[in-house]
Scaffold this motif. Sequence first.
Motif, PDB file in Angstrom:
ATOM      1  N   SER A   2      26.767  33.651  43.551  1.00  0.00           N
ATOM      2  CA  SER A   2      25.420  34.354  43.329  1.00  0.00           C
ATOM      3  C   SER A   2      25.932  35.739  42.753  1.00  0.00           C
ATOM      4  O   SER A   2      27.038  36.088  43.137  1.00  0.00           O
ATOM      5  N   SER A   3      24.948  36.693  42.595  1.00  0.00           N
ATOM      6  CA  SER A   3      25.260  37.802  41.794  1.00  0.00           C
ATOM      7  C   SER A   3      24.450  38.936  42.812  1.00  0.00           C
ATOM      8  O   SER A   3      23.575  38.728  43.324  1.00  0.00           O
ATOM      9  N   SER A   9      29.859  38.100  41.645  1.00  0.00           N
ATOM     10  CA  SER A   9      29.410  36.909  41.907  1.00  0.00           C
ATOM     11  C   SER A   9      29.042  35.710  40.907  1.00  0.00           C
ATOM     12  O   SER A   9      28.627  36.331  40.122  1.00  0.00           O
ATOM     13  N   GLY A  10      29.629  34.651  40.815  1.00  0.00           N
ATOM     14  CA  GLY A  10      29.472  33.993  39.836  1.00  0.00           C
ATOM     15  C   GLY A  10      30.361  32.875  39.708  1.00  0.00           C
ATOM     16  O   GLY A  10      31.102  32.667  40.933  1.00  0.00           O
ATOM     17  N   TYR A 118      27.762  31.571  37.892  1.00  0.00           N
ATOM     18  CA  TYR A 118      26.868  32.582  37.515  1.00  0.00           C
ATOM     19  C   TYR A 118      26.847  32.769  35.787  1.00  0.00           C
ATOM     20  O   TYR A 118      27.943  32.966  35.362  1.00  0.00           O
TER      21      TYR A 118
END
Length: 716
Positions: A2-3, A9-10, A118
């Motif tokens: 996630s970001s 994040s990714g 991501y």
Amino acid sequence: MSSVNGSGSGGGVGAEQLALMREGVRKAKGERAKPGTWRGAALAGELPVARVLVDKGVLHLDRLFDYAVPAELDAVAQPGVRVRVRFGAGRGKVRGGRREGGGLVDGFVVERVARSDYSGPLAALAQVVSSEVVLGPELLALARGVADRYAGSLADVVQLAVPPRSARAERKASPAPLPPPAVPSAGGWERYENGAAFVEALARGGAPRAVWNALPGSGWGEEVARAVGATLASGRGALVVVPDGRDVGRVDAALRDVLGAGRHAVLTADAGPEKRYREWLAVLRGSVRAVVGTRAAMFAPVRDLGLVVVWDDGDGSHSEPHAPQPHVRDVLLLRAAQSKCGFLLGSWSCTVEAAQLVESGWARPVVARREQVRSAAPLVRTVGDQDLARDEAARAARLPTLAWQAVRDGLRDGPVLVQVPRRGYVPRMACAQCREAARCRHCAGPLEGKDGGGLACGWCGRGEMAWRCPECGGVRLRAQVVGARRTAEELGRAFPTVPVRTSGREQVLDTVPGVPALVVSTPGAEPVAEGGYAAALLLDGWAMLGRPDLRAGEEALRRWIAAASLVRGQEEGGTVVVVAEPTLRAVQALVRWDPVGHAVRELAERAELGFPPVSRMASVSGRAEAVAAFLAVAELPPEAEVLGPVPVPVTPAGRPRRVGGPPPGERWERALVRVPPGRGGALASALKAAQVARMGRGSGGEEGRVWVRVDPADIG
């Protein structure tokens, strides 16, 4: 992955994602980006994405975040190293239509991958702090297991496991490892059934698991050292965790005597950050294979781990106060299962958890024969309430005649230990006529004696000049619990020619000479006497037994046996007098010197009532409305049973806030959630998910915050 505001994040980098990165650079800089670049630097050719554990312990951010790896950091940005990354909505540049997080935070590279899940542009690693791999796969797996067990975040556990960096210590080369030592003799293990076999199994490379009920005396340190020596002789490592620095010193000295210098490291907070990190690096690099330390050493990265040892697992020092508050015993149990190594839980006493390990068949008992116990243990005598009521000396001076006689006879041959349940002077007062507790007229708090001065309330601090008992009208007061300093004064007046020494929070003595002296100590601060104490007095036993706690009897017995174990054996004339009701189970266990039997009976009772450790339990504390809201959204396992909530005792004004307790003057409630065996993991997962959900909705502010603790040591 996630970001966070587009700054980190990714997953891996594909052609489409790389194009997004370049487009973001062009928009932000207003210039044409060169092909294959990221922020003016080329990306790593292989595995260009680093999954980073960011040093943010909040639960709703308990995941890995993906960052791009610049080509110049490709060689050093390896899994396990420390890095710095941009994280959060800070004052960064606008990139790709989003604001880039401007705050630099610490983190660890967990793995390198080829692609990211991501879809947006990734931020790059800002810096590789050090090329030292400090978070290896084994330590990472242990930290994840601890976080899952205690409903905590991985970042919080890693912060406990990996000490702060010292660049100076890192630059110094660690010494070359020594070859394995010769197998030491069994020594004191010969006194125990299965003792010699346990050491032999370690020397052969086996992984025996044992619960060891040590004989009285100071020989336990040498016995631990011999078990460690047998493990090192097999080419493996060993880890020993003890409650405090004094015990570390004893095991440290024993290891030097048995194995020689240079084969073990000492990890304690008292060593200072640089020295501690240098010792920790020596363990990480394999320069030494054995570690002895206090609580933080439970995560020490020992190579080829063959044995984990915890001494006196009932000591409160083994419970970590920082989130997620793991217990040393449980962490070492996880390590033993993870590394398939030997396990040794030793103590003079025996906890209910230790008894459960034996009853389940997971560990075998290592105990001495009864004739050995009778020879090594002192004679224990009791003085109950009825004896005190008939004893003129006890009514006048609080100490019964039997205790005075034991002191007088003991001082002929050596020092005498006096254990007092607490430090200070006269903490709590009661009516001398009817024994009703003396309470403040304003807030009903307990009245205390302030170092020999007047009375004052322990809650609101108001003084009391003209107290009268509301039950019987009496005006005379007596001490409910007399502190160590007051006891030292009384004994000093009774034996004016004998030196009196105190050991407690202000000054803890390690050893005392084997000459006649009175040593007044609080529980856990008893110094070791050369040649052993001639006698010991265990005063105000009812104060420990009367605590409203599930472990009151177990804890009282543990503290009594710890003090009595420093007294000479019965054959040498050693005597212990305990002032407590003789018919109580814990007192009888002390008289018979049978802590194992006491723990087995406690375990059977808890099994009938569904109390830990037979069941798994968690506490949820906070303001009443916050606790109710949390339990309403928590998707607890179907078998879960909620007990309470009930009010939490108010923290008096001016007193420090307890970990997980209410601020001074604030009223909190606590609920207990209980599940049957085998469902502890589901309970921890549900509690953690509920915390994450509340934080995501913005319900985790100070007023709405709740404290969740899995397997609390004190459940009231």
